[in-house]
Design a protein around this motif. Structure first.
Motif, PDB file in Angstrom:
ATOM      1  N   VAL A  53      27.821  -9.372 -60.502  1.00  0.00           N
ATOM      2  CA  VAL A  53      27.139  -9.592 -59.226  1.00  0.00           C
ATOM      3  C   VAL A  53      27.115 -11.077 -58.880  1.00  0.00           C
ATOM      4  O   VAL A  53      27.326 -11.466 -57.719  1.00  0.00           O
ATOM      5  CB  VAL A  53      25.707  -9.018 -59.272  1.00  0.00           C
ATOM      6  CG1 VAL A  53      24.940  -9.399 -58.009  1.00  0.00           C
ATOM      7  CG2 VAL A  53      25.744  -7.496 -59.411  1.00  0.00           C
ATOM      8  N   ALA A  54      26.889 -11.910 -59.881  1.00  0.00           N
ATOM      9  CA  ALA A  54      26.857 -13.355 -59.650  1.00  0.00           C
ATOM     10  C   ALA A  54      28.210 -13.861 -59.135  1.00  0.00           C
ATOM     11  O   ALA A  54      28.273 -14.673 -58.203  1.00  0.00           O
ATOM     12  CB  ALA A  54      26.469 -14.081 -60.930  1.00  0.00           C
ATOM     13  N   LYS A  55      29.290 -13.379 -59.732  1.00  0.00           N
ATOM     14  CA  LYS A  55      30.616 -13.828 -59.318  1.00  0.00           C
ATOM     15  C   LYS A  55      30.989 -13.291 -57.935  1.00  0.00           C
ATOM     16  O   LYS A  55      31.642 -13.986 -57.145  1.00  0.00           O
ATOM     17  CB  LYS A  55      31.657 -13.396 -60.351  1.00  0.00           C
ATOM     18  CG  LYS A  55      31.601 -14.182 -61.655  1.00  0.00           C
ATOM     19  CD  LYS A  55      31.946 -15.648 -61.428  1.00  0.00           C
ATOM     20  CE  LYS A  55      31.990 -16.431 -62.726  1.00  0.00           C
ATOM     21  NZ  LYS A  55      32.282 -17.877 -62.489  1.00  0.00           N
ATOM     22  N   LEU A  56      30.587 -12.056 -57.639  1.00  0.00           N
ATOM     23  CA  LEU A  56      30.819 -11.510 -56.307  1.00  0.00           C
ATOM     24  C   LEU A  56      30.115 -12.353 -55.243  1.00  0.00           C
ATOM     25  O   LEU A  56      30.693 -12.713 -54.216  1.00  0.00           O
ATOM     26  CB  LEU A  56      30.329 -10.063 -56.235  1.00  0.00           C
ATOM     27  CG  LEU A  56      31.234  -8.969 -56.802  1.00  0.00           C
ATOM     28  CD1 LEU A  56      30.475  -7.648 -56.901  1.00  0.00           C
ATOM     29  CD2 LEU A  56      32.474  -8.795 -55.933  1.00  0.00           C
ATOM     30  N   SER A  57      28.848 -12.679 -55.518  1.00  0.00           N
ATOM     31  CA  SER A  57      28.070 -13.485 -54.584  1.00  0.00           C
ATOM     32  C   SER A  57      28.673 -14.873 -54.426  1.00  0.00           C
ATOM     33  O   SER A  57      28.768 -15.412 -53.316  1.00  0.00           O
ATOM     34  CB  SER A  57      26.619 -13.596 -55.061  1.00  0.00           C
ATOM     35  OG  SER A  57      26.023 -12.326 -55.179  1.00  0.00           O
ATOM     36  N   GLU A  58      29.087 -15.456 -55.549  1.00  0.00           N
ATOM     37  CA  GLU A  58      29.683 -16.790 -55.521  1.00  0.00           C
ATOM     38  C   GLU A  58      30.980 -16.795 -54.719  1.00  0.00           C
ATOM     39  O   GLU A  58      31.261 -17.742 -53.965  1.00  0.00           O
ATOM     40  CB  GLU A  58      29.934 -17.269 -56.953  1.00  0.00           C
ATOM     41  CG  GLU A  58      30.564 -18.655 -57.034  1.00  0.00           C
ATOM     42  CD  GLU A  58      30.903 -19.055 -58.453  1.00  0.00           C
ATOM     43  OE1 GLU A  58      31.484 -20.134 -58.632  1.00  0.00           O
ATOM     44  OE2 GLU A  58      30.604 -18.282 -59.388  1.00  0.00           O
ATOM     45  N   CYS A  59      31.780 -15.739 -54.870  1.00  0.00           N
ATOM     46  CA  CYS A  59      33.052 -15.641 -54.154  1.00  0.00           C
ATOM     47  C   CYS A  59      32.831 -15.701 -52.650  1.00  0.00           C
ATOM     48  O   CYS A  59      33.536 -16.415 -51.927  1.00  0.00           O
ATOM     49  CB  CYS A  59      33.760 -14.347 -54.540  1.00  0.00           C
ATOM     50  SG  CYS A  59      35.323 -14.053 -53.669  1.00  0.00           S
ATOM     51  N   ILE A  60      31.840 -14.977 -52.168  1.00  0.00           N
ATOM     52  CA  ILE A  60      31.560 -14.931 -50.736  1.00  0.00           C
ATOM     53  C   ILE A  60      30.884 -16.218 -50.260  1.00  0.00           C
ATOM     54  O   ILE A  60      31.272 -16.812 -49.253  1.00  0.00           O
ATOM     55  CB  ILE A  60      30.695 -13.696 -50.403  1.00  0.00           C
ATOM     56  CG1 ILE A  60      31.478 -12.409 -50.697  1.00  0.00           C
ATOM     57  CG2 ILE A  60      30.226 -13.715 -48.953  1.00  0.00           C
ATOM     58  CD1 ILE A  60      30.656 -11.138 -50.625  1.00  0.00           C
ATOM     59  N   ALA A  61      29.871 -16.673 -51.019  1.00  0.00           N
ATOM     60  CA  ALA A  61      29.114 -17.858 -50.605  1.00  0.00           C
ATOM     61  C   ALA A  61      29.952 -19.130 -50.652  1.00  0.00           C
ATOM     62  O   ALA A  61      29.776 -20.031 -49.824  1.00  0.00           O
ATOM     63  CB  ALA A  61      27.879 -18.012 -51.484  1.00  0.00           C
ATOM     64  N   SER A  62      30.873 -19.215 -51.602  1.00  0.00           N
ATOM     65  CA  SER A  62      31.673 -20.434 -51.747  1.00  0.00           C
ATOM     66  C   SER A  62      32.580 -20.677 -50.543  1.00  0.00           C
ATOM     67  O   SER A  62      33.032 -21.800 -50.317  1.00  0.00           O
ATOM     68  CB  SER A  62      32.517 -20.360 -53.027  1.00  0.00           C
ATOM     69  OG  SER A  62      33.484 -19.325 -52.936  1.00  0.00           O
ATOM     70  N   ARG A  63      32.848 -19.619 -49.769  1.00  0.00           N
ATOM     71  CA  ARG A  63      33.664 -19.742 -48.557  1.00  0.00           C
ATOM     72  C   ARG A  63      32.814 -19.750 -47.294  1.00  0.00           C
ATOM     73  O   ARG A  63      33.336 -19.609 -46.195  1.00  0.00           O
ATOM     74  CB  ARG A  63      34.677 -18.600 -48.489  1.00  0.00           C
ATOM     75  CG  ARG A  63      35.678 -18.575 -49.634  1.00  0.00           C
ATOM     76  CD  ARG A  63      36.601 -19.777 -49.599  1.00  0.00           C
ATOM     77  NE  ARG A  63      37.624 -19.702 -50.652  1.00  0.00           N
ATOM     78  CZ  ARG A  63      38.576 -20.606 -50.826  1.00  0.00           C
ATOM     79  NH1 ARG A  63      38.629 -21.671 -50.021  1.00  0.00           N
ATOM     80  NH2 ARG A  63      39.460 -20.475 -51.795  1.00  0.00           N
ATOM     81  N   GLY A  64      31.502 -19.912 -47.470  1.00  0.00           N
ATOM     82  CA  GLY A  64      30.618 -19.980 -46.317  1.00  0.00           C
ATOM     83  C   GLY A  64      30.164 -18.651 -45.784  1.00  0.00           C
ATOM     84  O   GLY A  64      29.525 -18.592 -44.730  1.00  0.00           O
ATOM     85  N   GLY A  65      30.479 -17.553 -46.499  1.00  0.00           N
ATOM     86  CA  GLY A  65      30.050 -16.231 -46.055  1.00  0.00           C
ATOM     87  C   GLY A  65      28.617 -15.945 -46.448  1.00  0.00           C
ATOM     88  O   GLY A  65      28.031 -16.637 -47.288  1.00  0.00           O
ATOM     89  N   ASN A  66      28.035 -14.919 -45.866  1.00  0.00           N
ATOM     90  CA  ASN A  66      26.659 -14.539 -46.169  1.00  0.00           C
ATOM     91  C   ASN A  66      26.563 -13.020 -46.341  1.00  0.00           C
ATOM     92  O   ASN A  66      27.020 -12.261 -45.479  1.00  0.00           O
ATOM     93  CB  ASN A  66      25.721 -14.979 -45.048  1.00  0.00           C
ATOM     94  CG  ASN A  66      24.258 -14.828 -45.447  1.00  0.00           C
ATOM     95  OD1 ASN A  66      23.835 -15.298 -46.497  1.00  0.00           O
ATOM     96  ND2 ASN A  66      23.486 -14.176 -44.601  1.00  0.00           N
ATOM     97  N   ILE A  67      26.005 -12.590 -47.449  1.00  0.00           N
ATOM     98  CA  ILE A  67      25.881 -11.156 -47.748  1.00  0.00           C
ATOM     99  C   ILE A  67      24.732 -10.560 -46.944  1.00  0.00           C
ATOM    100  O   ILE A  67      23.612 -11.057 -46.976  1.00  0.00           O
ATOM    101  CB  ILE A  67      25.656 -10.933 -49.257  1.00  0.00           C
ATOM    102  CG1 ILE A  67      26.880 -11.400 -50.046  1.00  0.00           C
ATOM    103  CG2 ILE A  67      25.365  -9.459 -49.537  1.00  0.00           C
ATOM    104  CD1 ILE A  67      26.706 -11.321 -51.552  1.00  0.00           C
ATOM    105  N   LEU A  68      25.030  -9.477 -46.216  1.00  0.00           N
ATOM    106  CA  LEU A  68      24.013  -8.767 -45.450  1.00  0.00           C
ATOM    107  C   LEU A  68      23.375  -7.648 -46.256  1.00  0.00           C
ATOM    108  O   LEU A  68      22.197  -7.350 -46.101  1.00  0.00           O
ATOM    109  CB  LEU A  68      24.630  -8.176 -44.179  1.00  0.00           C
ATOM    110  CG  LEU A  68      25.299  -9.165 -43.212  1.00  0.00           C
ATOM    111  CD1 LEU A  68      25.865  -8.411 -42.018  1.00  0.00           C
ATOM    112  CD2 LEU A  68      24.311 -10.214 -42.764  1.00  0.00           C
ATOM    113  N   GLY A  69      24.143  -7.007 -47.099  1.00  0.00           N
ATOM    114  CA  GLY A  69      23.632  -5.918 -47.929  1.00  0.00           C
ATOM    115  C   GLY A  69      24.586  -5.627 -49.058  1.00  0.00           C
ATOM    116  O   GLY A  69      25.789  -5.823 -48.912  1.00  0.00           O
ATOM    117  N   ALA A  70      24.033  -5.181 -50.186  1.00  0.00           N
ATOM    118  CA  ALA A  70      24.885  -4.852 -51.325  1.00  0.00           C
ATOM    119  C   ALA A  70      24.281  -3.692 -52.095  1.00  0.00           C
ATOM    120  O   ALA A  70      23.070  -3.662 -52.329  1.00  0.00           O
ATOM    121  CB  ALA A  70      25.050  -6.069 -52.246  1.00  0.00           C
TER     122      ALA A  70
END
Length: 247
Positions: A53-70
């Motif tokens: 989960v940490a790596k998934l979040s990092e993958c998205i956040a590192s490119r400026g994305g924001n998770i809406l739901g998981a």
């Protein structure tokens, strides 16, 4: 009994909305973020281990994305991890090709069985065929969801073992939208599976909209793609017709 890990947010209802607007949405803490963000979905299936989960979040956040739901699911006593993440991103800061490369690295890192990313506004639409029987409610809900843009797919045809007359509301809808309707009468001896396979040859998946016939294992193996059943979930406890009455 299964063990479920779930992460959610107040935006958990963004389910496949290709045409939903994010014009008023800003990335938290970033006043310069693009006024128009794009919606994406990522599906992940791999052996379970600490840190996914940490790596998934990092993958998205590192490119400026924001998770809406998981949603995250780990079956009890099984070393398997499943997740579905919904996020928004700026396609200028995170180009589509770069996104594929980033998720591929993540897939290799965790020896993923399946890693699929979809950006409905940018990706080609999936081709879907629908199988239905006499009752219309599941089929109608599906068609209106498609008409409103909530289902970013191309419906190639509707196949049914029930004849619908020319004055039927469903038939009017299909004719207006240029969706072919195929009536294939079935019997116990002949489920017309050969003809169905010919009609769905070039589709990406099938949807059974309360289709009251059982598809054979041979049919599923020959088709070889996903089949989604949106019939009510009382089976297998109450098999056959009238499951509500059986309950």
């Amino acid at each position: 009994m299964t063990f479920t890990r779930r992460v959610s947010s107040c935006f958990s209802q963004f389910l496949g909305s290709a045409n939903r607007s994010f014009n008023s949405y800003k990335l938290p803490g970033d006043p310069s973020s693009s006024p128009s963000l794009t919606y994406g979905i990522h599906i992940f299936h791999c052996p379970d281990e600490v840190g996914i989960v940490a790596k998934l979040s990092e993958c998205i956040a590192s490119r400026g994305g924001n998770i809406l739901g998981a949603d995250v699911f780990v079956p009890q006593n099984k070393n398997v991890f499943y997740s579905r993440s919904e996020f928004v991103f700026d396609p200028v800061r995170w180009p589509r090709k770069q996104m594929d490369e980033d998720f591929l690295k993540l897939s290799n890192m965790f020896s993923a069985v399946r890693s699929v990313v979809r950006v409905p506004a940018l990706d080609p639409k999936f081709k879907m065929a629908v199988l239905a029987s006499k009752q219309d409610h599941c089929l109608v809900d599906l068609l209106y969801g498609w008409q409103e843009g909530r289902l970013p797919v191309d419906i190639t045809c509707v196949i049914s073992n029930h004849h619908r007359g020319p004055n039927n509301n469903v038939m009017h809808f299909l004719e207006r939208n240029g969706i072919p309707y195929h009536y294939l009468h079935t019997t116990e001896e002949n489920k017309r599976e050969r003809e169905i396979l010919e009609l769905v040859l070039n589709t990406d998946f099938l949807v059974l909209a309360r289709y009251m016939q059982v598809l054979s294992g041979q049919f599923l193996r020959t088709y070889g793609k996903d089949v989604i059943n949106i019939h009510h979930g009382l089976l297998p406890s109450f098999k056959g017709g009238n499951p509500c009455k059986q309950v």
